[in-house]
Write a protein that holds these residues in place. Sequence first.
Motif, PDB file in Angstrom:
ATOM      1  N   ILE A 101       8.962  85.909  59.683  1.00  0.00           N
ATOM      2  CA  ILE A 101       7.559  85.865  59.249  1.00  0.00           C
ATOM      3  C   ILE A 101       7.122  84.412  59.070  1.00  0.00           C
ATOM      4  CG2 ILE A 101       5.992  86.433  57.353  1.00  0.00           C
ATOM      5  CD1 ILE A 101       7.685  88.970  56.921  1.00  0.00           C
ATOM      6  N   LEU A 108       1.546  79.415  63.884  1.00  0.00           N
ATOM      7  CA  LEU A 108       0.089  79.530  63.873  1.00  0.00           C
ATOM      8  C   LEU A 108      -0.543  78.303  63.225  1.00  0.00           C
ATOM      9  CD1 LEU A 108      -2.377  81.450  64.395  1.00  0.00           C
ATOM     10  CD2 LEU A 108      -2.134  82.151  62.038  1.00  0.00           C
ATOM     11  N   LEU A 109       0.041  77.870  62.112  1.00  0.00           N
ATOM     12  CA  LEU A 109      -0.503  76.701  61.412  1.00  0.00           C
ATOM     13  C   LEU A 109      -0.434  75.448  62.280  1.00  0.00           C
ATOM     14  CD1 LEU A 109       0.683  76.923  57.695  1.00  0.00           C
ATOM     15  CD2 LEU A 109      -1.622  77.016  58.593  1.00  0.00           C
ATOM     16  N   LEU A 112      -3.068  75.527  64.807  1.00  0.00           N
ATOM     17  CA  LEU A 112      -4.367  75.197  64.198  1.00  0.00           C
ATOM     18  C   LEU A 112      -4.471  73.695  63.918  1.00  0.00           C
ATOM     19  CD1 LEU A 112      -4.728  78.192  61.703  1.00  0.00           C
ATOM     20  CD2 LEU A 112      -6.244  77.684  63.616  1.00  0.00           C
ATOM     21  N   LEU A 115      -5.440  71.987  67.045  1.00  0.00           N
ATOM     22  CA  LEU A 115      -6.889  72.171  67.265  1.00  0.00           C
ATOM     23  C   LEU A 115      -7.697  71.268  66.339  1.00  0.00           C
ATOM     24  CD1 LEU A 115      -7.188  76.058  67.602  1.00  0.00           C
ATOM     25  CD2 LEU A 115      -7.682  74.372  69.366  1.00  0.00           C
ATOM     26  N   TYR A 116      -7.227  71.156  65.106  1.00  0.00           N
ATOM     27  CA  TYR A 116      -7.913  70.311  64.118  1.00  0.00           C
ATOM     28  C   TYR A 116      -7.920  68.866  64.613  1.00  0.00           C
ATOM     29  CZ  TYR A 116      -9.127  68.425  59.502  1.00  0.00           C
ATOM     30  OH  TYR A 116      -9.749  67.788  58.464  1.00  0.00           O
ATOM     31  N   HIS A 119     -10.444  68.329  67.311  1.00  0.00           N
ATOM     32  CA  HIS A 119     -11.827  68.310  66.831  1.00  0.00           C
ATOM     33  C   HIS A 119     -12.147  67.051  66.038  1.00  0.00           C
ATOM     34  CE1 HIS A 119     -13.273  72.148  68.135  1.00  0.00           C
ATOM     35  NE2 HIS A 119     -12.271  72.803  67.570  1.00  0.00           N
TER      36      HIS A 119
ATOM     37  N   GLU B 142       1.944  89.482  54.123  1.00  0.00           N
ATOM     38  CA  GLU B 142       2.059  88.413  55.133  1.00  0.00           C
ATOM     39  C   GLU B 142       1.347  88.815  56.423  1.00  0.00           C
ATOM     40  OE1 GLU B 142       2.751  85.420  55.249  1.00  0.00           O
ATOM     41  OE2 GLU B 142       4.487  84.833  54.085  1.00  0.00           O
ATOM     42  N   ILE B 146      -1.489  86.464  57.842  1.00  0.00           N
ATOM     43  CA  ILE B 146      -1.404  85.735  59.116  1.00  0.00           C
ATOM     44  C   ILE B 146      -2.524  86.177  60.060  1.00  0.00           C
ATOM     45  CG2 ILE B 146       0.038  85.323  61.160  1.00  0.00           C
ATOM     46  CD1 ILE B 146       2.476  85.524  59.333  1.00  0.00           C
ATOM     47  N   TYR B 149      -5.748  84.541  58.900  1.00  0.00           N
ATOM     48  CA  TYR B 149      -5.900  83.121  59.278  1.00  0.00           C
ATOM     49  C   TYR B 149      -6.387  83.035  60.726  1.00  0.00           C
ATOM     50  CZ  TYR B 149      -2.200  82.829  55.672  1.00  0.00           C
ATOM     51  OH  TYR B 149      -1.439  82.989  54.563  1.00  0.00           O
ATOM     52  N   ALA B 150      -5.742  83.865  61.576  1.00  0.00           N
ATOM     53  CA  ALA B 150      -6.082  83.809  63.006  1.00  0.00           C
ATOM     54  C   ALA B 150      -7.520  84.259  63.243  1.00  0.00           C
ATOM     55  CB  ALA B 150      -5.107  84.675  63.805  1.00  0.00           C
ATOM     56  N   GLY B 153      -9.999  81.585  62.317  1.00  0.00           N
ATOM     57  CA  GLY B 153     -10.103  80.534  63.328  1.00  0.00           C
ATOM     58  C   GLY B 153     -10.441  81.079  64.708  1.00  0.00           C
ATOM     59  N   ARG B 156     -12.413  78.993  67.921  1.00  0.00           N
ATOM     60  CA  ARG B 156     -11.608  77.780  67.801  1.00  0.00           C
ATOM     61  C   ARG B 156     -12.325  76.546  68.350  1.00  0.00           C
ATOM     62  NH1 ARG B 156      -6.957  79.262  72.224  1.00  0.00           N
ATOM     63  NH2 ARG B 156      -8.381  79.573  73.942  1.00  0.00           N
ATOM     64  N   VAL B 162     -11.906  76.102  62.505  1.00  0.00           N
ATOM     65  CA  VAL B 162     -10.517  75.612  62.504  1.00  0.00           C
ATOM     66  C   VAL B 162     -10.159  75.105  61.113  1.00  0.00           C
ATOM     67  CG1 VAL B 162      -8.952  73.895  63.470  1.00  0.00           C
ATOM     68  CG2 VAL B 162     -10.564  75.086  64.956  1.00  0.00           C
ATOM     69  N   ARG B 163     -11.088  74.367  60.518  1.00  0.00           N
ATOM     70  CA  ARG B 163     -10.791  73.825  59.186  1.00  0.00           C
ATOM     71  C   ARG B 163     -10.637  74.955  58.157  1.00  0.00           C
ATOM     72  NH1 ARG B 163     -13.484  68.741  56.174  1.00  0.00           N
ATOM     73  NH2 ARG B 163     -15.083  70.148  55.446  1.00  0.00           N
ATOM     74  N   ALA B 165      -9.683  77.994  58.723  1.00  0.00           N
ATOM     75  CA  ALA B 165      -8.417  78.703  58.974  1.00  0.00           C
ATOM     76  C   ALA B 165      -7.238  77.909  58.429  1.00  0.00           C
ATOM     77  CB  ALA B 165      -8.254  78.948  60.471  1.00  0.00           C
ATOM     78  N   ILE B 166      -7.304  76.573  58.560  1.00  0.00           N
ATOM     79  CA  ILE B 166      -6.195  75.752  58.068  1.00  0.00           C
ATOM     80  C   ILE B 166      -6.126  75.774  56.542  1.00  0.00           C
ATOM     81  CG2 ILE B 166      -5.512  73.333  57.760  1.00  0.00           C
ATOM     82  CD1 ILE B 166      -5.828  72.922  60.664  1.00  0.00           C
ATOM     83  N   ILE B 167      -7.273  75.658  55.908  1.00  0.00           N
ATOM     84  CA  ILE B 167      -7.288  75.694  54.429  1.00  0.00           C
ATOM     85  C   ILE B 167      -6.731  77.034  53.944  1.00  0.00           C
ATOM     86  CG2 ILE B 167      -8.815  75.782  52.406  1.00  0.00           C
ATOM     87  CD1 ILE B 167     -10.637  73.773  53.881  1.00  0.00           C
ATOM     88  N   GLY B 169      -4.865  79.083  55.678  1.00  0.00           N
ATOM     89  CA  GLY B 169      -3.480  79.243  56.123  1.00  0.00           C
ATOM     90  C   GLY B 169      -2.486  78.498  55.247  1.00  0.00           C
TER      91      GLY B 169
END
Lengths: 137, 517
Positions: A101, A108-109, A112, A115-116, A119, B142, B146, B149-150, B153, B156, B162-163, B165-167, B169
């Motif tokens: 998990i 995934l993070l 991302l 991608l961040y 951008h 979980e 997960i 989060y996806a 975002g 994308r 994106v931001r 989703a990151i925060i 995530g």
Amino acid sequence: MNDLLSLAFTTAITAFVINIAIASYGVFTKTSLLKKAISIIIFSDSISILAIAIGFRTTETQYPSPPVLGEKPRTPSDVEAFVEVSVDPLPQAFVITAIVIGLAAITLLLGLIILYYRHFGTTDIRAPLDEEYEEVI
Amino acid sequence: MKDVVVELGLIPFTYLASTALVALLSATILSKKVIDAIAVLSSISGFALTLKLFLVVSNAGIALYRFGGFPPPLGVVYVADEASSMLALLTSFALLSSTLYAVWLIAPEARYIYYILTFLLMAGVHGCLFTGDVFNFYVSVELVAISSYAITGFYRDRPRAVRAAIIYGIAGTIVTSFLLLASFMLYGSYGTLNMADISMKARNPSAITMLSGGIHGDIVLVSKVSLTLITWVLLFKSGIMPNHFWLPEAYRAAPLPAVALFTATADIVGVYGLMRFYYSVFTKGIVVEDFRATILKALMFMGAASTVIAALLVARQRTVRGLVAYSSVSQFSLALLGLTAETSEAIAGSLLHLIVNGLGDMAVLYSVGILQYMLRSGGKLIFAMSRAALIIGLLNLFGILPILPGFWSKTYLTLGFIQAGMPHGAALVLISTGLCAVGYLRTIIRLLSLSEVKQSVEQDVERNAAIPIFTLSLLVAVTIALGMLLLLSSNVREAAINYGSLVMDVERYVNKVLSST
């Protein structure tokens, strides 16, 4: 011998707990997303090792062994001897699940974060957001 | 064996199988319509299964499904009681409406990804609702996290998404890891992860259960630490202040049908989980009863502050997404407050309030979507219907009309607080309602006078309003039907209160699970 083993065990457990605390500090204070991601990996791995330690046991006479029966037990005393020294397999099964998990979450993070970076041109979470489109309703 | 209900095991399987099917077919079949049809059919199947389950549970009581046939406390057992099956009905309905709306709104080339993620989310949500195992609860949380989060975002190409989703995530991954730690600690001390088994041993530490034995060492400290960690994780999941920082960002960035799905499914998991842990696992009479009471008191203060502050922020929002975000935080906090009162009415009110918030937010979001995306091309009838649905959704959240269920959830909460000797709780319900009303009324006035909207790229696409209008009509019909049932039928009102009292019946839960060999 047992005292030494006990001391080593306690030291290891303390080290894992300190690891968790340091990793938490990293996640909450570092502004770089990559450093946050690294802290998360350390954090979750420390928890996993701690979990394996829960399944560990010390025995009076011999070292603990994996919970695997090498050959078919012939007498009830064979079964008793096996139970006496084998560790609990369940925490290991849980940890494998948690690792899988964790792998999904961290992959995934990291995706991302890439991608961040594309951008914003940085991995700093404080990068200003130039709103290109805003929902008005 | 009579208690074992196959539908219970089939529900998460349906969603997981649909995920795999859509993923495989999207790689091989060119026709997007086939994928859409499969997604809609899967959602309908999920809804039909939860409806059947709800009917079974409301007639015969708690239903079980033992994965692999292992007798509890071995293996993973799914337990559906009245509360969880009722919420499952809401979540599967939310998925159905969200899927229909996505067919209309999401771009065809990216739609399959949306389906995959929402089905995964739904498998996780139903896992959380039904599981009777702490580790499986972590896995389900979980899965929800997960996929959330996806979905956050999903766009994308938008920096904001994106931001957000990151925060979400990063914070979510750390927080849910604490749930893992708590489950390991519970296993180390109680020798089991089965909720019913833990519940029994927490109340009677000398109890020995077949196959899991007794407790190991001192369970007091472990119970305190685990309960604290679990509480924190679940407060985060429902975005109760000050753990809400991710929620407005996620709601502003995610696709519109996904926001509706979040508010009706993923975010109710926190409040529901707290109800499950405080009323089925760490209940009254446990070895750390004083600590439990202290935490409940702390939750009461936190819920009170959260509902009032979020309600104040509702009035300041300029976008409907922002309004829905802070309104959800306020309503979830009210539901949390209800849990701290420990009376049947208050718990029934909390459960109903989760449903009301889901239905209300969905109506608001879907109607606003139609207004936003079809303002130039839509006809007068479409706008009249959307605006009517928007007003019904907001009035439902406001809770002022007895024909809407929002009135009844707040009535139950108020009654529950008064019965528990907590008049300040009843006052908080009214204050929060009043403060939120300012934001709701401002939105109604603003959107009724709306004539032109700034268009985004997506809005240039020619759209047919049949699907969203059907979805919206279905939603409004369900909302009004539920309100009318509560208004006209005393049996339904009594059943709702009875569901609240059954949540507190821990003996029923434990006996049912542990005696099902």
